[in-house]
Design a protein around this motif. Structure first.
Motif, PDB file in Angstrom:
ATOM      1  N   ALA A   1       5.969  14.085  -1.276  1.00  0.00           N
ATOM      2  CA  ALA A   1       6.808  14.813  -0.323  1.00  0.00           C
ATOM      3  C   ALA A   1       8.539  14.509  -0.440  1.00  0.00           C
ATOM      4  O   ALA A   1       8.815  13.445  -0.946  1.00  0.00           O
ATOM      5  N   ASP A   2       9.118  15.581  -0.388  1.00  0.00           N
ATOM      6  CA  ASP A   2      10.711  15.248  -0.343  1.00  0.00           C
ATOM      7  C   ASP A   2      11.157  14.695   0.797  1.00  0.00           C
ATOM      8  O   ASP A   2      12.161  14.351   0.777  1.00  0.00           O
ATOM      9  N   ALA A   3      10.631  14.941   2.141  1.00  0.00           N
ATOM     10  CA  ALA A   3      11.119  14.341   3.313  1.00  0.00           C
ATOM     11  C   ALA A   3       9.769  14.840   4.235  1.00  0.00           C
ATOM     12  O   ALA A   3       9.155  15.544   4.216  1.00  0.00           O
ATOM     13  N   LEU A   4      10.110  13.872   5.167  1.00  0.00           N
ATOM     14  CA  LEU A   4       9.027  13.962   6.202  1.00  0.00           C
ATOM     15  C   LEU A   4       9.761  14.648   7.342  1.00  0.00           C
ATOM     16  O   LEU A   4      10.629  14.158   7.894  1.00  0.00           O
TER      17      LEU A   4
ATOM     18  N   ARG B   1       0.798  -1.055   0.066  1.00  0.00           N
ATOM     19  CA  ARG B   1      -0.127   0.050  -0.039  1.00  0.00           C
ATOM     20  C   ARG B   1       0.680   1.265  -0.040  1.00  0.00           C
ATOM     21  O   ARG B   1       0.433   2.263  -0.749  1.00  0.00           O
ATOM     22  N   PHE B   2       1.951   1.142   0.853  1.00  0.00           N
ATOM     23  CA  PHE B   2       2.840   2.381   0.882  1.00  0.00           C
ATOM     24  C   PHE B   2       3.971   1.993   0.023  1.00  0.00           C
ATOM     25  O   PHE B   2       4.782   1.122   0.359  1.00  0.00           O
ATOM     26  N   PHE B   3       4.090   2.802  -1.006  1.00  0.00           N
ATOM     27  CA  PHE B   3       5.318   2.524  -1.993  1.00  0.00           C
ATOM     28  C   PHE B   3       5.614   3.785  -2.834  1.00  0.00           C
ATOM     29  O   PHE B   3       4.931   4.671  -2.774  1.00  0.00           O
ATOM     30  N   PRO B   4       6.632   3.865  -3.165  1.00  0.00           N
ATOM     31  CA  PRO B   4       7.472   5.047  -3.841  1.00  0.00           C
ATOM     32  C   PRO B   4       6.782   5.375  -5.369  1.00  0.00           C
ATOM     33  O   PRO B   4       6.784   4.457  -6.067  1.00  0.00           O
ATOM     34  N   LEU B   5       6.915   6.506  -5.620  1.00  0.00           N
ATOM     35  CA  LEU B   5       6.893   6.819  -7.078  1.00  0.00           C
ATOM     36  C   LEU B   5       8.291   7.248  -7.674  1.00  0.00           C
ATOM     37  O   LEU B   5       9.080   7.510  -6.967  1.00  0.00           O
ATOM     38  N   GLU B   6       8.734   6.935  -8.930  1.00  0.00           N
ATOM     39  CA  GLU B   6       9.841   7.175  -9.806  1.00  0.00           C
ATOM     40  C   GLU B   6      10.003   8.594  -9.562  1.00  0.00           C
ATOM     41  O   GLU B   6       9.214   9.437 -10.394  1.00  0.00           O
ATOM     42  N   ARG B   7      11.042   9.159  -9.113  1.00  0.00           N
ATOM     43  CA  ARG B   7      11.413  10.360  -8.732  1.00  0.00           C
ATOM     44  C   ARG B   7      12.918  10.781  -8.826  1.00  0.00           C
ATOM     45  O   ARG B   7      13.646   9.818  -8.340  1.00  0.00           O
ATOM     46  N   GLN B   8      13.475  11.679  -9.632  1.00  0.00           N
ATOM     47  CA  GLN B   8      14.789  11.866  -9.691  1.00  0.00           C
ATOM     48  C   GLN B   8      15.515  13.078  -8.980  1.00  0.00           C
ATOM     49  O   GLN B   8      16.648  12.928  -8.634  1.00  0.00           O
ATOM     50  N   ARG B   9      14.569  14.135  -8.993  1.00  0.00           N
ATOM     51  CA  ARG B   9      14.935  15.038  -8.120  1.00  0.00           C
ATOM     52  C   ARG B   9      13.923  15.558  -7.042  1.00  0.00           C
ATOM     53  O   ARG B   9      12.634  15.377  -7.433  1.00  0.00           O
ATOM     54  N   PRO B  10      14.553  16.478  -6.064  1.00  0.00           N
ATOM     55  CA  PRO B  10      13.225  16.936  -5.255  1.00  0.00           C
ATOM     56  C   PRO B  10      12.771  17.944  -5.680  1.00  0.00           C
ATOM     57  O   PRO B  10      12.978  18.759  -6.846  1.00  0.00           O
ATOM     58  N   GLN B  11      11.472  18.431  -5.291  1.00  0.00           N
ATOM     59  CA  GLN B  11      10.587  19.562  -5.822  1.00  0.00           C
ATOM     60  C   GLN B  11      11.191  20.643  -5.641  1.00  0.00           C
ATOM     61  O   GLN B  11      11.736  20.863  -4.641  1.00  0.00           O
ATOM     62  N   ARG B  12      10.498  21.859  -6.191  1.00  0.00           N
ATOM     63  CA  ARG B  12      10.926  23.220  -5.964  1.00  0.00           C
ATOM     64  C   ARG B  12       9.481  23.835  -5.871  1.00  0.00           C
ATOM     65  O   ARG B  12       8.782  23.981  -6.659  1.00  0.00           O
ATOM     66  N   PRO B  13       9.371  24.377  -4.660  1.00  0.00           N
ATOM     67  CA  PRO B  13      10.263  24.455  -3.458  1.00  0.00           C
ATOM     68  C   PRO B  13      10.150  22.932  -2.921  1.00  0.00           C
ATOM     69  O   PRO B  13       9.593  22.210  -3.215  1.00  0.00           O
ATOM     70  N   PHE B  14      11.377  22.872  -2.147  1.00  0.00           N
ATOM     71  CA  PHE B  14      11.397  21.530  -1.634  1.00  0.00           C
ATOM     72  C   PHE B  14      10.287  21.228  -0.607  1.00  0.00           C
ATOM     73  O   PHE B  14      10.058  22.044   0.256  1.00  0.00           O
ATOM     74  N   ARG B  15       9.572  20.401  -0.870  1.00  0.00           N
ATOM     75  CA  ARG B  15       8.424  19.806   0.117  1.00  0.00           C
ATOM     76  C   ARG B  15       8.800  19.007   1.226  1.00  0.00           C
ATOM     77  O   ARG B  15       8.938  17.655   1.191  1.00  0.00           O
ATOM     78  N   LEU B  16       8.438  19.502   2.296  1.00  0.00           N
ATOM     79  CA  LEU B  16       8.119  19.001   3.530  1.00  0.00           C
ATOM     80  C   LEU B  16       6.928  18.606   4.123  1.00  0.00           C
ATOM     81  O   LEU B  16       6.064  19.067   3.631  1.00  0.00           O
ATOM     82  N   LEU B  17       6.761  17.416   4.779  1.00  0.00           N
ATOM     83  CA  LEU B  17       5.490  16.694   5.102  1.00  0.00           C
ATOM     84  C   LEU B  17       5.245  16.606   6.817  1.00  0.00           C
ATOM     85  O   LEU B  17       6.347  16.106   7.156  1.00  0.00           O
ATOM     86  N   TYR B  18       4.403  16.923   7.382  1.00  0.00           N
ATOM     87  CA  TYR B  18       4.172  16.892   8.777  1.00  0.00           C
ATOM     88  C   TYR B  18       2.869  16.113   8.900  1.00  0.00           C
ATOM     89  O   TYR B  18       1.757  16.641   8.210  1.00  0.00           O
ATOM     90  N   VAL B  19       3.063  15.037   9.457  1.00  0.00           N
ATOM     91  CA  VAL B  19       1.737  14.051   9.547  1.00  0.00           C
ATOM     92  C   VAL B  19       1.585  13.567  11.272  1.00  0.00           C
ATOM     93  O   VAL B  19       2.491  13.190  11.738  1.00  0.00           O
ATOM     94  N   GLY B  20       0.486  14.087  11.749  1.00  0.00           N
ATOM     95  CA  GLY B  20       0.255  13.485  13.281  1.00  0.00           C
ATOM     96  C   GLY B  20      -0.572  14.750  14.024  1.00  0.00           C
ATOM     97  O   GLY B  20      -1.101  15.675  13.357  1.00  0.00           O
ATOM     98  N   ASN B  21      -0.808  14.421  15.073  1.00  0.00           N
ATOM     99  CA  ASN B  21      -1.737  15.361  15.891  1.00  0.00           C
ATOM    100  C   ASN B  21      -0.755  16.571  16.444  1.00  0.00           C
ATOM    101  O   ASN B  21       0.413  16.574  16.202  1.00  0.00           O
TER     102      ASN B  21
END
Length: 302
Positions: free
Chosen positions: A198-201, A119-139
């Motif tokens: 996301a580029d990083a959590l 269910r949790f699998f990566p997509l093919e990506r060669q470079r980070p996004q611009r702007p660099f996308r961070l992700l926060y998940v949680g309470n």
């Protein structure tokens, strides 16, 4: 068979009828917060500790009523299970060690949390996004370090954006800068997509039993930037599958975010290593296999 109980069974167990165990059942698996009245007495018991809320490190993040509830109610319930269960396991080595210290017990096994890597699998990506996308998940509790998110983003500036989930009303207490995007409360499929894009959590939590959020992100090939605390070093290999920072240090998190953005080759390598680490140590199949081994041992007790 899974027996579901209403939430009030935790704090008012006398108000909930005791369900009858199926005649064919020969092992019962519980979490350590389950009031003992619901545990069949004629079956071997496996108890799982998901997080030790009695950990002294948890103290600063509890309200007065929550602390009393944990000390006067939950601790008694857990102590009963820890000393009566035929087998006790924890979801991380950190949780096992702290639980043993708090309750004065021994021989707690460890079965690491697992996630569904199909269910949790990566997509093919060669470079980070611009702007660099961070992700926060949680309470949005102080234990999760959420008060660090805005200062980190302000320091990072326009070259970075943070997408974050929201919980009920807690997230509204924090004033976020313009480079933060509120995703709201998202569905399971939307969560997978958020990890993949996301580029990083960004995960500045202060205490975790063993965080599924970090494992899910890594399974999607997303490196994790987290605090070097509690069970996080068991999940993230610093410099290989993610980056570990000093707790409470905005400077450390800012430096880690910038380094990952500025080193796309290392970022790609971390994506691969993050996925590989979950497949090797934290897959759902590995977790289930370990539990089945314990069930087999418990069957011999009958």
């Amino acid at each position: 068979e899974i027996t579901w109980l209403p939430h009030r069974a935790e704090f008012a167990p006398w108000s909930v009828p005791v369900p009858k165990a199926p005649a064919w059942a020969n092992v019962v698996h519980i979490n350590t917060w389950l009031p003992p009245r619901f545990v069949p007495r004629h079956l071997p018991v496996l108890a799982t500790v998901h997080s030790c809320v009695h950990d002294p490190a948890y103290g600063p993040y509890k309200g007065r009523l929550q602390a009393l509830y944990h000390r006067l109610w939950i601790r008694h319930i857990e102590a009963t299970h820890l000393h009566r269960a035929d087998q006790v396991v924890a979801v991380s080595h950190y949780t096992a060690q702290v639980t043993e210290q708090v309750f004065g017990c021994a021989d707690i096994g460890v079965i690491l949390n697992g996630v569904d890597c199909r269910r949790f699998f990566p997509l093919e990506r060669q470079r980070p996004q611009r702007p660099f996308r961070l992700l926060y998940v949680g309470n949005w509790s102080m234990r999760k370090g959420v008060e660090l998110l805005a200062p980190i983003l302000c320091r990072l500036g326009e070259g970075f954006v943070l997408h974050h989930t929201a919980d009920r009303a807690d997230s509204q207490q924090f004033q976020m800068p313009p480079n933060a995007v509120n995703l709201g409360r998202i569905s399971g499929d939307e969560l997978v997509a958020a990890y993949q894009e996301a580029d990083a959590l960004l995960f500045p939590t202060r205490l975790e039993g063993l965080p599924l959020t970090a494992l899910e992100a890594m399974a999607c090939g997303t490196p994790v930037i987290a605090a070097r605390v509690s069970s996080l070093p068991e999940v993230i290999e610093h410099g290989t599958s993610g980056l570990l920072c000093d707790t409470h240090s905005v400077d450390a998190f800012v430096t880690a975010c910038r380094w990952l953005r500025d080193h796309p080759q290392q970022w790609r390598a971390m994506r691969e290593q993050a996925r590989a680490r979950v497949l090797q140590r934290f897959s759902l199949e590995a977790m289930v296999g370990r539990y089945v081994e314990v069930y087999d041992r418990l069957l011999k007790l009958r």
